[in-house]
Design an enzyme around this catalytic site. Structure first.
Site, PDB file in Angstrom:
ATOM      1  N   ASN A   5     -10.212  -1.026  -0.352  1.00  0.00           N
ATOM      2  CA  ASN A   5      -8.749  -0.884  -0.311  1.00  0.00           C
ATOM      3  C   ASN A   5      -8.151  -1.601  -1.520  1.00  0.00           C
ATOM      4  OD1 ASN A   5      -6.000  -1.143   0.177  1.00  0.00           O
ATOM      5  ND2 ASN A   5      -6.241  -1.591   2.359  1.00  0.00           N
ATOM      6  N   HIS A  47      -3.710   6.828   1.136  1.00  0.00           N
ATOM      7  CA  HIS A  47      -4.055   5.463   0.751  1.00  0.00           C
ATOM      8  C   HIS A  47      -5.443   5.154   1.288  1.00  0.00           C
ATOM      9  CE1 HIS A  47      -4.271   1.191   0.534  1.00  0.00           C
ATOM     10  NE2 HIS A  47      -4.033   1.019   1.817  1.00  0.00           N
ATOM     11  N   CYS A 103       0.803  -1.220   0.000  1.00  0.00           N
ATOM     12  CA  CYS A 103       0.000   0.000   0.000  1.00  0.00           C
ATOM     13  C   CYS A 103       0.841   1.278   0.000  1.00  0.00           C
ATOM     14  CB  CYS A 103      -0.934  -0.002   1.200  1.00  0.00           C
ATOM     15  SG  CYS A 103      -2.002  -1.468   1.280  1.00  0.00           S
TER      16      CYS A 103
END
Length: 417
Positions: free
Chosen positions: A373, A343, A193
């Site tokens: 995500n 993020h 990430c």
């Protein structure tokens, strides 16, 4: 010899510089201004080192034009693109396979839908589509030679692809599908990430220190393949997507990467990982009389394992710190941020960081509710939507930050366009 904050040192055995002829820009790279008082010797060297010998400096003599071009260049973001799978999975859909519901998921994460790769779709295909859109926006053709700033070394698009948990050969397939000619370099960065922020910083280094003109950074992830779909603590979080940004060389006055800050901490790996495990079926094959432990067992990645509470605490604590560090390097303050782009992991994390940095909600970019995500793809995906919708405008300042498995984290202060 002089060294800047980026770690690059400029070795000048014979050099006379007036006090007004050299300056450090906000991202930590030296800028040289034309000045009749400045006299460079023919021997000048740029090294990623704090020290070297006099002999080493004298053994390398690049042309003065190459040196002056390298040290005075900036980089800017000139194009973006994104792509997502067709299949949309809602919270209600997940409630049919695990013990959960829409209210429980949305209240804890902010996520309502996510996209999942199925059928003939592939992560490579998403990456190619996102890259093509970025190139189109930037009006750059992948099959056209572009003169670099390195003398007598023409260079086409330099390709950085972030494909987590996939084989290196997939990256070259993307290069091929884009129609790149002249064999431009393509390689993988595995930083989960945090990967896209790391990719942007890597792109800037190749432009500023290597003379490249165009660097295509692609963030693409298919975490749905590494999710335990019986674990309601993780399967509700992740989706698949790809996003891309074209980073282009420019004059230092137009520099679009104003400051950055990168870190990692292996002690936190236990809180978020997808470890490698040996296939149990291999043990039945035995060793056939050979040395114990040989041949080695085939391995594969396990499903994602996460301690949500610890990751949340980590993110809301460390992300504001890294953004403040990047702002300090850029010579900016909280009030200079036009947009906060984090993020897209959890809306509570995004809100918590925004509160600590005193960034109003209407200046926070978030599309988490629609995609979940998407790991390395989340920042470029959100950026692309914000740019194409007209929310992010030319010249605006974006504070971006990634954080995740490793544990890794990093931030960058960007100027769009």
């Amino acid at each position: 010899m002089a060294a800047n904050a980026s770690g690059f040192s400029f070795l000048t055995p014979s050099m006379r510089i007036s006090s007004s002829s050299i300056a450090v820009n906000r991202s930590g790279f030296f800028n040289f201004n034309p000045n009749p008082d400045v006299v460079f010797s023919k021997r000048m060297m740029i090294r990623c080192s704090s020290s070297t010998s006099q002999g080493a400096a004298e053994s390398f003599s690049p042309p003065e034009s190459r040196v002056s071009r390298l040290v005075s260049k900036g980089c800017k973001l000139v194009g973006c693109g994104s792509a997502v799978p067709q299949l949309q999975i809602s919270n209600d859909d997940l409630a049919k396979i695990v013990d959960t519901n829409d209210e429980w998921i949305s209240a804890r994460t902010g996520i309502r839908n996510r996209r999942i790769l199925t059928g003939n779709e592939s992560l490579t295909g998403l990456a190619v589509e996102a890259a093509q859109k970025a190139l189109q926006m930037a009006e750059v053709e992948p099959d056209v030679w572009i003169s670099s700033y390195c003398v007598h070394q023409p260079q086409k698009i330099y390709l950085v692809v972030l494909l987590r948990l996939n084989l290196l050969t997939w990256i070259t397939l993307i290069q091929k599908a884009l129609g790149c000619k002249g064999n431009p370099l393509a390689f993988d960065i595995t930083a989960a990430c945090s990967g896209f922020v790391l990719g942007l910083v890597s792109a800037s280094c190749y432009i500023r220190g290597g003379g490249f003109k165009n660097v295509l950074v692609i963030g693409a992830d298919s975490l749905s393949r590494y999710v335990d779909w019986t674990d309601r603590g993780t399967c509700i979080l992740f989706g698949d997507a790809a996003g891309a940004v074209l980073v282009q060389a420019c004059d230092s006055e137009e520099d679009g990467l104003l400051g950055f800050d990168l870190h990692s901490d292996g002690n936190g790996n236990r809180h978020l990982n997808a470890g490698i495990q040996a296939n149990e079926t291999d043990h039945a094959l035995g060793t056939n009389g050979s040395a114990i432990g040989f041949p080695p067992n085939r391995s594969s990645y396990s499903c994602i394992k996460m301690n949500g509470t610890e990751v949340f605490r980590f993110a809301v604590s460390i992300v504001p710190q890294t953004i403040e560090a990047s702002l300090a390097k850029a010579g900016l303050g909280h009030s200079d941020i036009d947009w906060l782009l984090l993020h897209q992991a959890n809306q509570r994390i995004i809100d918590g960081v925004a509160t600590r940095l005193e960034v109003p909600k209407d200046r926070v970019i978030s599309n988490l509710a629609n995609y979940g995500n998407t790991s390395a793809a989340s920042i470029p995906l959100a950026l692309d939507e914000a740019v194409r919708s007209g929310k992010v405008k030319q010249g605006q300042t974006i504070a971006a930050a990634g954080f995740g498995a490793g544990l890794t984290w990093g931030s960058a202060i960007l100027r769009w366009g």
